[in-house]
Write a protein that holds these residues in place. Structure first.
Motif, PDB file in Angstrom:
ATOM      1  N   LYS A   1     -27.292  84.271  60.878  1.00 54.35           N
ATOM      2  CA  LYS A   1     -28.397  83.603  61.571  1.00 54.35           C
ATOM      3  C   LYS A   1     -27.803  82.412  62.313  1.00 54.35           C
ATOM      4  O   LYS A   1     -26.670  82.007  62.063  1.00 54.35           O
ATOM      5  N   ASP A   2     -28.576  81.873  63.219  1.00 56.74           N
ATOM      6  CA  ASP A   2     -28.110  80.754  64.029  1.00 56.74           C
ATOM      7  C   ASP A   2     -29.163  79.655  64.012  1.00 56.74           C
ATOM      8  O   ASP A   2     -29.945  79.526  64.939  1.00 56.74           O
ATOM      9  N   ARG A   3     -29.183  78.900  62.898  1.00 55.25           N
ATOM     10  CA  ARG A   3     -30.157  77.813  62.764  1.00 55.25           C
ATOM     11  C   ARG A   3     -29.406  76.557  62.352  1.00 55.25           C
ATOM     12  O   ARG A   3     -28.964  76.438  61.210  1.00 55.25           O
ATOM     13  N   HIS A   4     -29.253  75.635  63.281  1.00 56.46           N
ATOM     14  CA  HIS A   4     -28.492  74.421  62.994  1.00 56.46           C
ATOM     15  C   HIS A   4     -29.300  73.461  62.121  1.00 56.46           C
ATOM     16  O   HIS A   4     -30.505  73.325  62.312  1.00 56.46           O
ATOM     17  N   ALA A   5     -28.614  72.800  61.194  1.00 51.98           N
ATOM     18  CA  ALA A   5     -29.250  71.771  60.369  1.00 51.98           C
ATOM     19  C   ALA A   5     -28.533  70.451  60.587  1.00 51.98           C
ATOM     20  O   ALA A   5     -27.398  70.414  61.093  1.00 51.98           O
TER      21      ALA A   5
ATOM     22  N   PHE B   1     -15.142  76.184  68.314  1.00 52.84           N
ATOM     23  CA  PHE B   1     -15.413  76.597  66.930  1.00 52.84           C
ATOM     24  C   PHE B   1     -16.720  75.961  66.480  1.00 52.84           C
ATOM     25  O   PHE B   1     -16.796  74.744  66.282  1.00 52.84           O
ATOM     26  N   ASP B   2     -17.763  76.762  66.325  1.00 53.73           N
ATOM     27  CA  ASP B   2     -19.063  76.245  65.877  1.00 53.73           C
ATOM     28  C   ASP B   2     -19.156  76.444  64.362  1.00 53.73           C
ATOM     29  O   ASP B   2     -19.138  77.573  63.871  1.00 53.73           O
ATOM     30  N   THR B   3     -19.255  75.330  63.634  1.00 57.53           N
ATOM     31  CA  THR B   3     -19.197  75.425  62.153  1.00 57.53           C
ATOM     32  C   THR B   3     -20.401  76.160  61.573  1.00 57.53           C
ATOM     33  O   THR B   3     -20.255  76.919  60.611  1.00 57.53           O
ATOM     34  N   CYS B   4     -21.573  75.968  62.161  1.00 57.80           N
ATOM     35  CA  CYS B   4     -22.763  76.684  61.681  1.00 57.80           C
ATOM     36  C   CYS B   4     -22.596  78.182  61.912  1.00 57.80           C
ATOM     37  O   CYS B   4     -22.783  78.999  61.011  1.00 57.80           O
ATOM     38  N   HIS B   5     -22.203  78.542  63.136  1.00 55.71           N
ATOM     39  CA  HIS B   5     -22.075  79.957  63.477  1.00 55.71           C
ATOM     40  C   HIS B   5     -20.989  80.640  62.637  1.00 55.71           C
ATOM     41  O   HIS B   5     -21.187  81.758  62.141  1.00 55.71           O
ATOM     42  N   THR B   6     -19.842  79.976  62.504  1.00 54.26           N
ATOM     43  CA  THR B   6     -18.708  80.599  61.825  1.00 54.26           C
ATOM     44  C   THR B   6     -19.029  80.856  60.346  1.00 54.26           C
ATOM     45  O   THR B   6     -18.706  81.915  59.807  1.00 54.26           O
TER      46      THR B   6
HETATM   47 ZN    ZN Z   1     -26.079  77.821  67.524  1.00 54.16          ZN
END
Ligand code: ZN
Ligand code: FE
Ligand code: FE
Length: 275
Positions: A222-226, A174-179
């Motif tokens: 979008k897929d931009r991690h912070a 489970f990717d929190t940014c992606h979800t």
């Molecule tokens: Zn990502």
């Protein structure tokens, strides 16, 4: 709490375990090979064995091995689909040598073929990459839904699992940014998102969390991690997430834009907020 970060595998297994220890981590992720592809490194059994005992003594979470980004199990090009399936098979055979590991990959982009076809192709790739006696759980990553990505809806992940022959050994990362980018509001409606996950996939399949803030707004695909606390999820949302009774025992892996010192600071911050 099990928390750690993505680490570089370039200097071997034991170096990662020591790096993890040095930043206060008891979990880590690394790429199975160069993220843009290339051959597997020669296996160093002594180095891997040293890592396994070191991490076992310290009660580390499972090693999370990330597949290269170049794999696309649902490419329109048959050669590229085969390449993804063969490379995953090699990665998974390698992981037979390392107990207590998980393998995560991006389901893929259907590039205009349609989601249904993409799902069938991903399940087929898994059937050929997995094998009887596999010791690794293979995780599908929740995706943001950029471009033609498959796996931004829980239903899509559930369908891949149910179509795959070795579905019993497949879980979800489970990717929190992606979800959040995919339109699941884990900041304001975490309980209902988890209920939906549980009904669609089953929370027992949630084996790992990629803990990231997001540079882009909710539902932006979008897929931009912070860095933690510097994005649209915010520190409060992330702290509520790691402390949720249904999530607090899962292992958390940071993939935030940081060097080791930055990861150490985020791990300390989150450990301080864990209840
Ligand atoms: Zn990502
Ligand atoms: Fe990923
Ligand atoms: Fe991720």
């Amino acid at each position: 709490m099990h928390i750690g970060s993505h680490l570089s595998f370039s200097k071997g297994y034991m170096k990662m375990a020591k790096d993890a220890e040095s930043i206060g981590a008891n979990a880590f992720q690394y790429f199975s090979r160069n993220p843009r592809g290339g051959a597997l490194k020669e296996f160093d059994a002594a180095d891997a064995g040293a890592m396994v005992s070191y991490c076992k003594e310290r009660d580390f979470a499972p090693y999370l091995v990330h597949a290269p980004y170049v794999y696309n199990a649902c490419s329109a090009d048959e050669g590229l689909r085969d390449y993804a399936a063969r490379s995953m098979a090699e990665d998974l055979q390698r992981q037979q040598e390392i107990e207590n590991s998980l393998y995560v990959f991006h389901p893929g982009s259907h590039v205009g073929q349609g989601v249904e076809r993409g799902i069938d192709q991903i399940a087929k790739a898994l059937d050929s990459a997995m094998f009887d006696g596999i010791s690794t759980t293979v995780l599908l990553e929740t995706m943001s839904g950029k471009g033609s990505e498959v796996g931004s809806r829980f239903e899509e992940l559930a369908q891949i699992i149910s179509k795959a022959k070795y579905g019993k050994y497949i879980g979800v990362c489970f990717d929190t940014c992606h979800t959040y980018s995919a339109g699941y509001d884990i900041v304001n409606s975490l309980d209902s998102v988890l209920d939906e996950f549980d009904k669609t996939i089953g929370l027992e399949r949630l084996k790992a969390v990629h803990l990231n803030d997001s540079m882009t707004p909710f539902n932006s695909h979008k897929d931009r991690h912070a860095k933690i606390g510097e994005g649209s999820l915010g520190l409060e949302g992330i702290v509520a997430f790691i402390n949720h009774p249904k999530l607090r025992d899962k292992p958390f892996y940071l993939e935030t834009p940081n060097d080791l010192d930055g990861y150490a600071a985020e791990i300390a911050l989150l450990r301080g907020k864990a209840v």
